[in-house]
Design a protein around this motif. Structure first.
Motif, short mmCIF file in Angstrom:
data_model
loop_
_atom_site.label_atom_id
_atom_site.label_comp_id
_atom_site.label_asym_id
_atom_site.label_seq_id
_atom_site.Cartn_x
_atom_site.Cartn_y
_atom_site.Cartn_z
N ALA A 107 0.81 -1.18 -0.03
CA ALA A 107 -0.13 -0.17 -0.23
C ALA A 107 0.76 1.35 -0.15
O ALA A 107 0.63 2.20 -0.70
CB ALA A 107 -1.03 -0.12 1.13
N SER A 108 1.88 1.30 0.87
CA SER A 108 2.81 2.32 0.76
C SER A 108 3.42 2.66 -0.68
O SER A 108 3.47 4.06 -0.99
CB SER A 108 3.81 2.12 1.87
OG SER A 108 3.52 1.98 3.05
N VAL A 109 4.06 1.71 -1.24
CA VAL A 109 4.57 1.91 -2.57
C VAL A 109 3.38 2.29 -3.54
O VAL A 109 3.60 3.37 -4.46
CB VAL A 109 5.17 0.54 -3.00
CG1 VAL A 109 5.60 0.67 -4.57
CG2 VAL A 109 6.24 0.18 -2.34
N THR A 110 2.19 2.04 -3.34
CA THR A 110 1.17 2.33 -4.37
C THR A 110 0.62 3.69 -4.33
O THR A 110 0.48 4.30 -5.16
CB THR A 110 -0.23 1.35 -4.39
OG1 THR A 110 0.26 -0.21 -4.57
CG2 THR A 110 -1.12 1.58 -5.12
N GLU A 111 0.69 4.08 -2.96
CA GLU A 111 0.28 5.41 -2.62
C GLU A 111 1.47 6.45 -3.14
O GLU A 111 1.00 7.56 -3.71
CB GLU A 111 0.05 5.60 -1.27
CG GLU A 111 -0.49 6.96 -0.67
CD GLU A 111 -0.91 6.92 0.71
OE1 GLU A 111 -0.96 8.00 1.27
OE2 GLU A 111 -0.63 5.76 1.45
N ALA A 112 2.65 6.28 -2.71
CA ALA A 112 3.57 7.13 -2.92
C ALA A 112 4.24 7.14 -4.56
O ALA A 112 4.63 8.16 -4.88
CB ALA A 112 4.81 6.98 -1.96
#
Length: 555
Positions: A526-531
């Protein structure tokens, strides 16, 4: 635990307390009803063991009642023959006891006179006893009048000693006969009691118990018979008196788990010591037992039984002690079969699954769970052993995929929960890094750069992926390059702020190569997808390997 509802506050007993009450109630019922339940359990087990013989006789055209009577004749005949051997040899031994006692006294006297340490030990014990005895205490004279029993009371006492076991055996054989004759009716009633909705589970449990326990009982009879016969013949060849008695005793006592066979050795050893000169025959008897018991326990039993009865050795020892306290000697003999039935019941009945966990011989934890637990416990050596075994079996990539990455994902998921603080997370990450560093000394060259985003867990994941890449990925891009890496892989294992993630992406893009992201766990993904939504994201090793091969082949 208090429960709240729309009708108000109510308090109900907790489930553990109710279970404890149920357990204590069952134990009390087993103890109070031992005079009935023990013969019934013995009859059930004998019925299971005799079922193959009864079925074989019926298939040959013999009526059921006649087949059951023939089975009972065989059982009673075997018991009678064993009893005749034991009684005959015991009477012969009783006639020689006075002579053996005199020889044993003389031998101990000579041993004490010729052996300085033994004599000194006896003398020290006498001096200590004299020093501890009170010297000034008045000596009370007590006259003891022996109560003489009437001949009739003596006769009744002897009859009780003889008739009580005989009555128990008669009841057991009678129950066995009825169970064999009406076995279909008993089976159908058990199915009805278990519930028609769960008939498939009950059928599987009954079949498993009948096959496993029946095979175990018949095999134990055969194996113990071979042990007793071998010991009896060996003792007879060595010249030990009453060798048939000790062989029969070995056959009977070996039904007691673990302790029965060594106990059966004590009697011929004492008799050998009392009737022979020197230590030669004594040592030969010990060697005979070690040879026979070793062959029977480690060669014959595994070959005949194959798989075990389905319970762990520790559970067998504890259950033997438990059933011996409840039911006496019968419980000690029946403990393996009863415990196996309980483990089978727990395997097939979901509410009783704890019985299979406590008693069964199946692995209580999977290998990934054991690896994760060793990491949490700080046992790097134990975790390294599990990882090395997995690498030998499935390759380095398989070990990383099956053990390391799931452990990293679990640490990331558990971090922050109750009791899993930053200190434990840091210690677990360092332990993982130490274990993974010992997995391989080969790493991809400068053609591939593995860039942990932040923290020790990311570094451990990067090292694990590097070890897997060294084995799995082969292509022209692996190796030194003049202008930096051809491929930069960001490794993320936990939730990361958008600012930190964007800085890591910018630093990777500055190398001039292709940038990918490898995320372990849902929070990291989720962190990679968001940033960085445009960044290629891989979440499994096979997908990462395929992408790397494609990128390196493209040049």
């Amino acid at each position: 635990m208090a429960t709240f509802s729309a009708r108000g506050l109510s308090r109900e007993p907790t489930a553990p307390a109710a279970r404890m009450l149920l357990v204590f109630g069952v134990i009390a019922a087993l103890y109070l009803g031992r005079d009935i339940l023990a013969p019934l359990a013995l009859a059930l087990l004998l019925t299971i063991a005799a079922l193959p013989m009864a079925d074989a006789l019926e298939r040959r055209g013999l009526p059921r009642v006649a087949a059951v009577l023939l089975v009972l004749i065989v059982v009673v005949g075997g018991m009678a023959g064993m009893l005749a051997v034991v009684v005959g040899q015991a009477l012969a031994l009783a006639g020689e006891l006075s002579r053996y006692e005199q020889v044993l006294r003389e031998k101990l006297l000579v041993l004490g006179q010729e052996s300085g340490p033994i004599t000194n030990l006896f003398q020290l014990g006498g001096r200590l006893g004299a020093a501890l005895a009170p010297t000034d205490a008045p000596v009370a004279t007590v006259s003891v009048v022996a109560a003489q029993e009437s001949p009739l009371a003596t006769i009744f006492g002897l009859l009780h000693v003889v008739l009580a076991p005989a009555a128990t055996l008669a009841i057991t054989l009678l129950l066995m006969a009825f169970l064999l004759i009406q076995r279909e009716d008993v089976r159908d009633r058990m199915l009805r009691l278990a519930g028609l909705d769960e008939m498939h589970r009950t059928t599987q449990a009954m079949g498993d118990a009948t096959q496993r326990v029946g095979r175990f009982l018949l095999t134990q009879v055969a194996v113990n018979g071979g042990f007793g016969a071998s010991m009896g013949i060996g003792l007879w060849l060595l010249g030990v008196p009453n060798a048939p008695l000790w062989g029969a005793l070995g056959f009977l006592l070996r039904f007691v788990p673990y302790l029965g066979a060594p106990i059966s050795l004590l009697f011929p050893l004492i008799l050998t010591f009392a009737t022979t000169d020197g230590w030669g025959t004594f040592i030969l008897v010990v060697l005979l037992f070690l040879l026979v018991d070793g062959v029977v326990s480690y060669v014959v039993e595994p070959w005949l039984i194959g798989a075990s009865i389905g319970i762990t050795p520790l559970a067998l020892v504890l259950s033997a002690a438990f059933w011996a306290v409840l039911w006496g000697p019968i419980g000690l003999v029946l403990a393996p079969a009863i415990t196996a039935c309980l483990a089978i019941l727990g395997r097939h009945v979901q509410p009783l699954g704890f019985l299979d966990v406590l008693l069964g011989d199946a692995e209580p934890l999977t290998v990934p769970a054991r690896f994760y637990q060793r990491i949490l416990a700080g046992d790097a050596r134990g975790a390294q052993i599990l990882l090395d075994e997995a690498a030998l079996r499935d390759g380095v990539g398989g070990a990383v995929r099956l053990l390391v990455l799931p452990a990293i994902a679990q640490i990331s998921a558990d971090r922050g929960s109750g009791g899993f603080g930053p200190a434990l997370a840091l210690r677990s990450a360092r332990g993982l890094l130490a274990v993974v560093d010992g997995l391989t000394e080969e790493f991809p060259g400068a053609g591939i750069a593995l860039l942990p985003v932040a923290g020790g867990l990311d570094r451990a994941a990067a090292a694990a992926v590097a070890a897997a890449l060294a084995e799995e990925v082969h292509g022209p891009g692996i190796g030194p390059t003049e202008n930096g890496p051809n491929l930069a892989i960001l490794v993320v294992t936990a939730a990361t702020s958008a600012a930190r993630m964007q800085r890591a992406v910018a630093a990777a893009q500055a190398t001039g190569g292709v940038v990918l992201a490898f995320a372990v766990g849902e929070a990291a993904e989720a962190s990679v997808t968001e940033a960085a939504p445009a960044l290629p994201l891989l979440t499994t090793l096979p997908a990462l390997f395929a992408e790397i091969d494609e990128q390196l082949a493209a040049g």
